[in-house]
Design a protein around this motif. Structure first.
Motif, mmCIF file in Angstrom:
data_model
loop_
_atom_site.group_PDB
_atom_site.id
_atom_site.type_symbol
_atom_site.label_atom_id
_atom_site.label_comp_id
_atom_site.label_asym_id
_atom_site.label_seq_id
_atom_site.Cartn_x
_atom_site.Cartn_y
_atom_site.Cartn_z
ATOM 1 N N ARG A 197 53.044 -24.353 -37.195
ATOM 2 C CA ARG A 197 52.178 -23.363 -36.541
ATOM 3 C C ARG A 197 51.953 -23.724 -35.076
ATOM 4 N N PHE A 198 51.733 -24.999 -34.802
ATOM 5 C CA PHE A 198 51.526 -25.420 -33.420
ATOM 6 C C PHE A 198 52.784 -25.187 -32.589
ATOM 7 N N ALA A 199 53.948 -25.510 -33.162
ATOM 8 C CA ALA A 199 55.205 -25.274 -32.442
ATOM 9 C C ALA A 199 55.399 -23.795 -32.141
ATOM 10 N N ARG A 200 55.035 -22.932 -33.096
ATOM 11 C CA ARG A 200 55.148 -21.494 -32.858
ATOM 12 C C ARG A 200 54.176 -21.036 -31.773
ATOM 13 N N LEU A 201 53.010 -21.649 -31.750
ATOM 14 C CA LEU A 201 52.048 -21.319 -30.717
ATOM 15 C C LEU A 201 52.604 -21.647 -29.328
ATOM 16 N N VAL A 202 53.210 -22.824 -29.206
ATOM 17 C CA VAL A 202 53.818 -23.203 -27.925
ATOM 18 C C VAL A 202 54.946 -22.251 -27.574
ATOM 19 N N ALA A 203 55.799 -21.933 -28.564
ATOM 20 C CA ALA A 203 56.938 -21.054 -28.310
ATOM 21 C C ALA A 203 56.504 -19.666 -27.893
ATOM 22 N N SER A 204 55.366 -19.219 -28.449
ATOM 23 C CA SER A 204 54.892 -17.862 -28.136
ATOM 24 C C SER A 204 54.291 -17.773 -26.753
ATOM 25 N N GLY A 205 53.881 -18.909 -26.199
ATOM 26 C CA GLY A 205 53.247 -18.910 -24.896
ATOM 27 C C GLY A 205 51.885 -18.268 -24.904
ATOM 28 N N GLY A 206 51.342 -18.006 -26.085
ATOM 29 C CA GLY A 206 50.059 -17.314 -26.185
ATOM 30 C C GLY A 206 49.043 -18.120 -26.944
ATOM 31 N N ALA A 207 48.022 -17.457 -27.380
ATOM 32 C CA ALA A 207 46.901 -18.122 -28.047
ATOM 33 C C ALA A 207 46.947 -17.945 -29.549
ATOM 34 N N THR A 208 48.050 -17.482 -30.101
ATOM 35 C CA THR A 208 48.169 -17.351 -31.557
ATOM 36 C C THR A 208 49.418 -18.061 -32.013
ATOM 37 N N ALA A 209 49.412 -18.444 -33.288
ATOM 38 C CA ALA A 209 50.538 -19.169 -33.853
ATOM 39 C C ALA A 209 51.326 -18.295 -34.815
ATOM 40 N N SER A 210 51.103 -17.004 -34.826
ATOM 41 C CA SER A 210 51.771 -16.124 -35.787
ATOM 42 C C SER A 210 53.154 -15.756 -35.285
ATOM 43 N N LEU B 45 54.438 -32.128 -16.682
ATOM 44 C CA LEU B 45 54.364 -30.968 -17.559
ATOM 45 C C LEU B 45 54.455 -29.675 -16.751
ATOM 46 N N ALA B 46 55.356 -28.801 -17.183
ATOM 47 C CA ALA B 46 55.489 -27.493 -16.556
ATOM 48 C C ALA B 46 54.580 -26.501 -17.266
ATOM 49 N N GLU B 47 54.270 -25.395 -16.593
ATOM 50 C CA GLU B 47 53.521 -24.336 -17.252
ATOM 51 C C GLU B 47 54.331 -23.841 -18.454
ATOM 52 N N GLY B 48 53.685 -23.690 -19.586
ATOM 53 C CA GLY B 48 54.376 -23.295 -20.802
ATOM 54 C C GLY B 48 54.714 -24.452 -21.712
ATOM 55 N N ASP B 49 54.649 -25.684 -21.199
ATOM 56 C CA ASP B 49 54.902 -26.846 -22.037
ATOM 57 C C ASP B 49 53.718 -27.109 -22.958
ATOM 58 N N MET C 97 60.823 -23.992 -22.013
ATOM 59 C CA MET C 97 59.598 -24.751 -22.215
ATOM 60 C C MET C 97 59.875 -25.943 -23.122
ATOM 61 N N LYS C 98 59.077 -27.008 -22.934
ATOM 62 C CA LYS C 98 59.241 -28.213 -23.738
ATOM 63 C C LYS C 98 57.985 -28.467 -24.562
ATOM 64 N N LEU C 99 58.214 -28.903 -25.773
ATOM 65 C CA LEU C 99 57.148 -29.419 -26.619
ATOM 66 C C LEU C 99 57.359 -30.927 -26.707
ATOM 67 N N TRP C 100 56.494 -31.664 -26.030
ATOM 68 C CA TRP C 100 56.634 -33.116 -25.942
ATOM 69 C C TRP C 100 55.954 -33.804 -27.123
ATOM 70 N N VAL C 101 56.678 -34.708 -27.771
ATOM 71 C CA VAL C 101 56.090 -35.605 -28.766
ATOM 72 C C VAL C 101 55.822 -36.917 -28.041
ATOM 73 N N ILE C 102 54.561 -37.234 -27.827
ATOM 74 C CA ILE C 102 54.179 -38.450 -27.125
ATOM 75 C C ILE C 102 54.007 -39.551 -28.168
ATOM 76 N N LYS C 103 54.966 -40.444 -28.205
ATOM 77 C CA LYS C 103 55.018 -41.513 -29.206
ATOM 78 C C LYS C 103 54.125 -42.662 -28.756
ATOM 79 N N THR C 104 53.187 -43.055 -29.614
ATOM 80 C CA THR C 104 52.252 -44.117 -29.261
ATOM 81 C C THR C 104 52.373 -45.347 -30.163
#
Length: 247
Positions: free
Chosen positions: A234-247, A56-60, A1-8
């Motif tokens: 916390r947000f990165a952990r949320l993405v990595a977990s693939g779920g709705a929590t950041a723990s 974007l793929a599922e999980g990104d 999975m990818k966590l994209w940083v969209i630079k503006t």
């Protein structure tokens, strides 16, 4: 999975030389999570120069950075992000907009962003959270008040109908919005350190003085903001977990 940083946008040249550019701030905050989650890859897309937004793929997940641009100016590259953001929201992908990203997400989802009638807000200020953070996957463990770095001339003037208001302060009633179980945006800058905030205030001395504010007092009042900064990991952990929590 990818966590994209969209630079503006880009930071000031001297800030880049001493501290790095916007994407580096985000990568520094989220990198340790990626180091411990090999399934998570951090990637950067410069929306101004890199062509169409990434597929974007599922999980990104995605984070939209701040910018010196203005959402209401409706630059072509910025407008091109709006349908892409709506699609990501409809697919329930994790999303976090920051400053410009906050205003752009709100506008894309049916709200309005533009110049704040009271002018610029810059410095370290407290953000007050509402009871809507109870049980929230990203903000639920934060105190009801915490310090955050802020620098913006535009704001969300009207949030979209889908948004819940999570945070506010004396200047801005829409400091933090939630658009779904895994989609948020914040007006403040969780990626800014105290030295970066002081550098921004130094650049804004004249504009702040003309607005009737004391830039030296604002510079002296800058502190670190660990609660706000911790949101990025916390947000990165949320993405990595693939779920709705950041723990």
């Amino acid at each position: 999975m990818k966590l994209w940083v969209i630079k503006t946008g880009d930071a000031f040249a001297d800030v880049i030389a001493e501290h790095g550019d916007f994407e580096h701030f985000f990568m520094s905050a989220m990198g340790p999570v990626a180091d411990t989650h090999p399934e998570l890859e951090l990637a950067v897309h410069d929306a101004r120069h890199d062509g169409e937004p990434p597929e974007l793929a599922e999980g990104d997940g995605l984070v939209i950075t701040g910018s010196h641009a203005m959402v209401s100016h409706a630059e072509a590259w910025s407008e091109a992000l709006k349908p892409w953001l709506v699609d990501a929201w409809q697919r329930d992908l994790p999303m976090l907009g920051v400053c410009y990203g906050h205003q752009l997400m709100a506008a894309a989802l049916g709200g309005e962003s533009g110049y704040h009638p009271a002018g610029r807000e810059s410095g370290t200020f407290r953000v007050e959270m509402t009871e809507a953070i109870n049980g929230d996957a990203l903000f639920g463990e934060l105190p009801l008040q915490f310090a955050a770095q802020l620098t913006h001339a535009q704001s969300v003037l009207r949030p979209p109908a889908c948004a819940a208001i999570l945070g506010h302060n004396a200047h801005d009633p829409y400091q933090t919005l939630r658009y779904g179980p895994r989609q948020w945006s914040v007006q403040f800058h969780p990626e800014f350190t105290a030295p970066v905030m002081r550098s921004y205030l130094a650049h804004q001395r004249q504009a702040l003085s003309e607005q009737g504010q004391d830039p030296e007092r604002l510079i002296a009042g800058v502190t670190e903001t660990p609660e706000a900064t911790g949101l990025l990991a916390r947000f990165a952990r949320l993405v990595a977990s693939g779920g709705a929590t950041a723990s």
